[in-house]
Design a protein around this motif. Sequence first.
Motif, short mmCIF file in Angstrom:
data_model
loop_
_atom_site.label_atom_id
_atom_site.label_comp_id
_atom_site.label_asym_id
_atom_site.label_seq_id
_atom_site.Cartn_x
_atom_site.Cartn_y
_atom_site.Cartn_z
N ALA B 260 36.59 41.22 47.80
CA ALA B 260 36.31 40.23 46.75
C ALA B 260 37.51 40.25 45.82
CB ALA B 260 35.03 40.60 46.00
N GLU B 261 37.57 39.23 44.98
CA GLU B 261 38.78 39.09 44.18
C GLU B 261 38.44 38.81 42.72
OE1 GLU B 261 42.87 36.49 44.35
OE2 GLU B 261 41.28 36.10 45.80
N ILE B 262 39.20 39.45 41.84
CA ILE B 262 39.12 39.07 40.44
C ILE B 262 40.15 37.96 40.27
CG2 ILE B 262 39.58 39.80 38.08
CD1 ILE B 262 38.73 42.66 39.05
N GLU B 263 39.70 36.74 40.10
CA GLU B 263 40.65 35.62 40.10
C GLU B 263 41.43 35.56 38.80
OE1 GLU B 263 37.95 32.37 41.20
OE2 GLU B 263 39.33 32.08 42.89
N ARG B 264 40.70 35.63 37.67
CA ARG B 264 41.39 35.61 36.38
C ARG B 264 40.46 36.09 35.31
NH1 ARG B 264 40.11 30.31 34.09
NH2 ARG B 264 38.78 29.34 35.66
N VAL B 265 41.02 36.35 34.14
CA VAL B 265 40.23 36.79 33.00
C VAL B 265 40.52 35.83 31.86
CG1 VAL B 265 39.95 38.60 31.27
CG2 VAL B 265 40.15 39.20 33.69
N GLU B 266 39.45 35.33 31.24
CA GLU B 266 39.62 34.43 30.10
C GLU B 266 39.12 35.11 28.84
OE1 GLU B 266 39.13 29.79 30.83
OE2 GLU B 266 37.44 30.96 31.60
N PHE B 267 39.78 34.79 27.71
CA PHE B 267 39.29 35.27 26.43
C PHE B 267 38.79 34.03 25.67
CE2 PHE B 267 42.67 38.11 27.83
CZ PHE B 267 42.01 39.32 27.80
N LEU B 268 37.51 34.07 25.25
CA LEU B 268 36.92 32.90 24.61
C LEU B 268 36.51 33.25 23.18
CD1 LEU B 268 34.53 31.92 27.56
CD2 LEU B 268 36.86 31.08 27.15
N ASP B 269 36.76 32.32 22.25
CA ASP B 269 36.34 32.58 20.88
C ASP B 269 34.90 32.10 20.67
OD1 ASP B 269 36.42 29.86 20.65
OD2 ASP B 269 38.10 29.79 19.24
N VAL B 288 35.24 37.18 33.18
CA VAL B 288 35.95 37.61 34.39
C VAL B 288 35.49 36.71 35.55
CG1 VAL B 288 36.45 39.51 35.95
CG2 VAL B 288 36.00 39.97 33.53
N HIS B 289 36.42 35.98 36.13
CA HIS B 289 36.10 35.09 37.24
C HIS B 289 36.26 35.82 38.55
CE1 HIS B 289 35.87 31.33 34.88
NE2 HIS B 289 36.68 31.99 34.06
N LEU B 290 35.19 35.75 39.37
CA LEU B 290 35.19 36.49 40.63
C LEU B 290 35.03 35.54 41.81
CD1 LEU B 290 32.60 39.20 39.55
CD2 LEU B 290 35.08 39.50 39.68
N ALA B 291 35.54 35.98 42.95
CA ALA B 291 35.34 35.20 44.18
C ALA B 291 35.16 36.18 45.33
CB ALA B 291 36.54 34.30 44.44
N ALA B 292 34.15 35.93 46.17
CA ALA B 292 33.93 36.78 47.35
C ALA B 292 33.59 35.89 48.54
CB ALA B 292 32.81 37.77 47.08
N ALA B 293 34.39 35.96 49.57
CA ALA B 293 34.14 35.15 50.75
C ALA B 293 32.94 35.70 51.51
CB ALA B 293 35.38 35.15 51.65
N GLU B 294 32.84 37.04 51.60
CA GLU B 294 31.72 37.69 52.28
C GLU B 294 30.79 38.26 51.23
OE1 GLU B 294 31.40 37.97 55.66
OE2 GLU B 294 33.18 36.66 55.81
N PRO B 295 29.51 38.39 51.50
CA PRO B 295 28.61 39.01 50.53
C PRO B 295 29.04 40.45 50.24
CG PRO B 295 27.37 37.98 52.32
CD PRO B 295 28.81 37.96 52.72
N ILE B 296 28.96 40.86 48.98
CA ILE B 296 29.33 42.22 48.62
C ILE B 296 28.16 42.85 47.89
CG2 ILE B 296 30.68 41.18 46.73
CD1 ILE B 296 32.37 43.72 46.79
#
Lengths: 274, 401
Positions: B260-269, B288-296
């Motif tokens: 799985a992948e941590i795609e990016r991290v955003e900071f929101l006010d 934290v935006h995540l993406a997983a092609a296979e179930p984890i």
Amino acid sequence: MTSLAEYRRNRELAANLVLRELRSRYKRTALGYGWSLLNPLAAVAIYGVVFSVFLKVAPPVGDPSGLDSFVLFLVCGLLPWNYFANVTNASLDVLLANANLIRKVYFPRELLVASVTGALLVTYLVELVVLVVILVSVGSMVLPWIPVLLLLVVIQTLLVLGVGLALSVCNVYFRDVKHFMALVLMALFYSVPVVYPVSLVPKERTVLGVEVPVRFLYELNPLVRMVECFRAVLYDLRFPPLGTFAYFTVSALVCFAGGLALFRRLDRRLAEEV
Amino acid sequence: MSRPAVVVDGVSKRYRLYHERNQSLKATVLRRRRARYEEFWALSDVSFEIAPGRTFGLIGENGSGKSTLLKCLARILRPERGTVTVDGRLSALLELGAGFHPELSGRENVYLNGAILGLSRRDLDARFDDIVAFSGLEHFIDTPVKGYSSGMYVRLGFAVAINVEPEVLLVDEVLAVGDAEFQQRCAEKFDELRRAGRTIVIVTHAMDSIRNLCDEVALLEHGTLRALGPAATVINDYEDSVHANRRADGVGWRWGTGEAEIERVEFLDATGRAVTHVRTGDPLVVRVHLAAAEPIEQPVLGLGVHTLDGVQVTGPNLREAGLVPDRFVGRGHIDHRIPRVPLLPGTYDFSALLYDYTITRAVDARIRAFRFDVIHGDPAEEHGVVTLGGTWDLAGLADGR
């Protein structure tokens, strides 16, 4: 100026290292320094029984001292030999034993070899004092010869220092020097007139039809001359034959200069190799 | 200007990297050589001067040659080319208590070690009490040092070395020895030496201590001198270059199995707008935006916050919070809500780490990959890293108004 200060500093460091050697050698032993006298005493007892009683080697009569004792004859050669052999053995170990120091602190590394030699010299001098006392007690007029004896000790110290310096640094690069020297020392012991008089060595002998000048070859060994010198002074009470004395002195100087030169050449990378 | 205390002139030091090393005669004869090795220049053509009375730092990454250079200064290693000239008595703190003999007493070892470091017996007699007092080992000084704890050993070694009072002192990362009280005494002693106009050369990784301690700094990189100058300038440039490298990569350090992948991290006010900085005390959401092609199964997400010096401020994770999801597949995000940011003004690096449930196997770890600034806010504190959010109460003063 710098070198004078450095010289004084090094002398003091050498003295401290000698003290360390002496203090640590017999730490936590019941007999302490007694061991340094007990060792040669035991050797004398063993060699005395084997060579005088079993093999019946007849000691030559001291001329002009008139001494006729195998034990005294033996000790007069054994003590100088022991000094040589002990320095050789100690030098083989001293650099590796102090690897930590060599890797972490600067000081002239020659001082390590000098310090073990110094410590053994102290032991040696104590042994010689005991020997002189014994000789005097059996009526030998050895006291006037003490200055000559000390001169011989100085020359011999140069010789053993040279050998020690060369072997110590070689053993860092080739660790089998130490094992090799164990064999060499055993062979040398019997090729030096310690347990027998030189007179037992034949002048020449025919081997396979060729006449070999055995005695001549035998006396090429500086250690033979060394033992002859000490025995002349201590046992016979006369100055050693000039040729023998000169040969011993010159070879000691050559040994010292050669050993020091080799050491200085090879100690450049000592901190990396130990 | 007076003569420099240390001159390093074109120093190059070569090491041999042994591939095979014949320390026995037999092997040497058989292979017809003593060793097969590659040459490796640990230092090449390094030159600089150090004026007397300066505190000089040698910095660089591991393997940059700084310790080798220090050993050349100490004359333990001899450079293949170039010369090192040291004016005045030199003492090197490369290893404390080197040369102590375990069977000898502390007292005997003080004299021996002092002599190795260049003190005469008279000097030592005069300083002996100081040395023992400094080490704090009055009761143990006549015991063999083999009975000492490693801390005692080091303290005695340091006490001897520092009392040599050298004109030039070389120090290799030994400042961090002993307990807090001993460290305090060491720091005082260093200060004393500096005030007395002694030259000190320090090798260390601890950039902060270098910044405060040193006047001048040399930066080594792969055995060559990269930068030389005032401590603050060189260290700032160095840190900038390190960070610039990292930001150019865009990822800090990253590893993991990649399931799985941590795609990016955003900071929101507070309004949900993406920001690159926040005020102390303001709310913040770390998304934290995540993406997983296979179930984890049971993924554990953790966050890390570090200062630029590498000090970790905090590191919350889902498992500690008891909120591990059973499984995750596809795309999505996880929010970490901070009601009041307790960080004080400065720059911080965030890490995001995705682990399996046991937190032993990293699926995707992005270490110090997301940089974030905190600016002055409420409370208006400046010292340290975080605010505790405490309030002051003066009611206890007699005239508390």
